[in-house]
Design a protein around this motif. Structure first.
Motif: not given
Length: 467
Positions: A265-273, A300-301, A328-330, A355-361
């Motif tokens: 939770k509440n993490n920022y993930i740089d997916m560049s590699k 945030i991914w 609530n994932n971006t 399974v709960s999938i809600k409020n993602n962008i």
């Protein structure tokens, strides 16, 4: 001076008054709580110094009111005039004191709780009696992988702008060990780098926690074990450019234990590699134990540039994922897909109960089309029907994936290998499609290089909110 002059709490300002043709001036009135003084005239000028009161609340201005006007009487011969300066003090947003995790721990208080039910563990000096401060303010430090296997549950408090390198010249087992890496203060995210080719091997009754740190090259797996690791808990962290799965319980020697709970939770993930057609968390087919709870929330991914495809959570285990919340994932330029080479979506599960999938962008650049099949991006694939899972999918916002192509680049609730009995539409939608939002969902659509993914006001409560 025109307009309302706004002051912050206890702020002082000087105003120059020109005295051409003025014989004398005098301060007539000042709002309650304010302080105003006039300097002696010099070279046809006087200085009005105004100091605001403490802003306990926002004061309301009333035009031509003595409560908000500073009045000055200016005389010239037999003529007089009154000059008025309208002032207002603005209540500032309260500044919360920085959280000092080390002080909280030293007082014997609980920092937070990990896990669920009977497996829950309070992070405090009772349950983690050993602590070590690691000061990175002067230079990088290098420690051996054995710090991952202390004799007693241990908390490492990190501070400073340099890097803690943990040498992973081989795998490090954590059989029954409990370790926390946390910043000393919530105002910084110290750097933690796992250097080398080895990984962290979770075993029965072990727990590992990362809180408020910046992580590079984190790789966790498992050894042969009949029981689960208790908890994998990662919160409020920056995950720098992972080049492989963060968690891969995919060993080849049965029986294999899994994990009891996964908290991310509440993490920022740089997916560049991150490699194409991979999964961030991967629970392999030899895992026979259940996963009690998975929470993947408010992250945030971000993949800059061309689109990447793959999954976030994949479980082909014989055991069951009891509960999973994906909310609530971006997700920027990372699609739940794999060009049909294997079934893929953000969540891929063989056995699951709730399974709960809600409020993602979900977002992708419109002009990027490389590497995708007709299936676009999907939120989930569920293969099992026994037991029949409970599925809730609602209020997810999607944008991009080239909407101008009639049969391509769609956003789907479920992927192409989903069991027919587990196909659930998002509320208000049909045929497994999520309608592309009518406009760009972010307040700064071109400002991604700055990491600003703030949704537009009408989408408040959707996507991630990282402070």
């Amino acid at each position: 001076m025109t307009g309302i002059q706004k002051f912050t709490s206890k702020e002082s300002k000087n105003f120059k008054i020109l005295l051409n043709g003025v014989d004398d001036i005098a301060l007539m009135a000042c709002p309650a709580g304010w302080n105003a003084t006039l300097s002696e005239p010099l070279d046809n000028e006087a200085i009005l110094t105004v100091t605001a009161p403490e802003a306990l609340t926002t004061l309301t201005r009333a035009t031509a009111s003595n409560s908000t006007d500073i009045s000055i009487l200016a005389n010239s011969g037999k003529f007089s005039t009154i000059l008025k300066l309208q002032v207002e003090v603005i209540a500032e947003e309260p500044v919360e004191p920085a959280i000092d995790y080390l002080s909280i721990y030293q007082k014997g208080e609980t920092l937070f709780t990990i896990g669920d039910g009977a497996g829950a563990i309070e992070i405090n000096s009772t349950n983690f009696p050993v602590s070590q401060e690691i000061d990175l303010s002067e230079t990088d430090q290098t420690l051996e992988k054995t710090i991952l296997a202390p004799s007693q549950p241990t908390i490492y408090f990190l501070s400073g702008e340099h890097i803690l390198n943990i040498t992973m010249d081989g795998d490090q087992a954590m059989n029954g060990k409990k370790v926390v890496f946390i910043s000393k203060s919530a105002t910084e995210k110290p750097n933690l780098n796992f250097s080398g080719t080895g990984g962290i091997r979770l075993q029965q009754n072990s727990s590992i926690v990362f809180k408020n740190v910046t992580i590079e090259n984190l790789s966790m797996g498992n050894y042969s074990s009949t029981g689960n690791a208790h908890n994998v808990w990662i919160g409020d962290c920056n995950i720098n450019a992972p080049a492989k799965s963060i968690l891969a319980l995919t060993g080849t020697n049965a029986p294999l234990g899994g994990i009891n709970s996964l908290y991310f939770k509440n993490n920022y993930i740089d997916m560049s590699k991150f490699p194409d057609k991979s999964s961030i968390f991967n629970i392999g087919s030899l895992i026979t134990t259940d996963v009690t709870n998975v929470s993947i929330e408010n992250n945030i991914w971000y993949k800059k540039g061309t689109l990447l495809q793959g999954s976030i959570y994949t479980s082909n285990a014989k055991g069951t994922t009891k509960n999973i919340s994906f909310s609530n994932n971006t997700i920027i330029n990372y699609a739940g897909n794999s060009s049909n080479s294997l079934a893929a979506a953000y969540l891929v599960m063989t056995n699951v109960e709730n399974v709960s999938i809600k409020n993602n962008i979900g977002y992708s650049d419109d002009n990027v089309t490389d590497g995708f099949s007709n299936s676009g991006s999907s939120f989930y694939i569920i293969a099992n029907i026994d037991p029949m899972p409970s599925i809730s999918i609602a209020d997810n916002i999607v944008y991009g994936l080239n909407p101008d192509l009639t049969n391509k680049w769609k956003w789907n609730t479920y992927g192409w290998k989903t069991n027919a009995s587990t196909k659930v539409n998002q509320e208000g939608e049909t045929n497994g499609i999520i309608t592309r939002y009518s406009k760009n969902p972010f307040a700064i659509p071109g400002g991604f290089d700055s990491g600003n993914f703030t949704p537009i006001p009408e989408l408040a409560g959707k996507g991630a909110n990282l402070k």
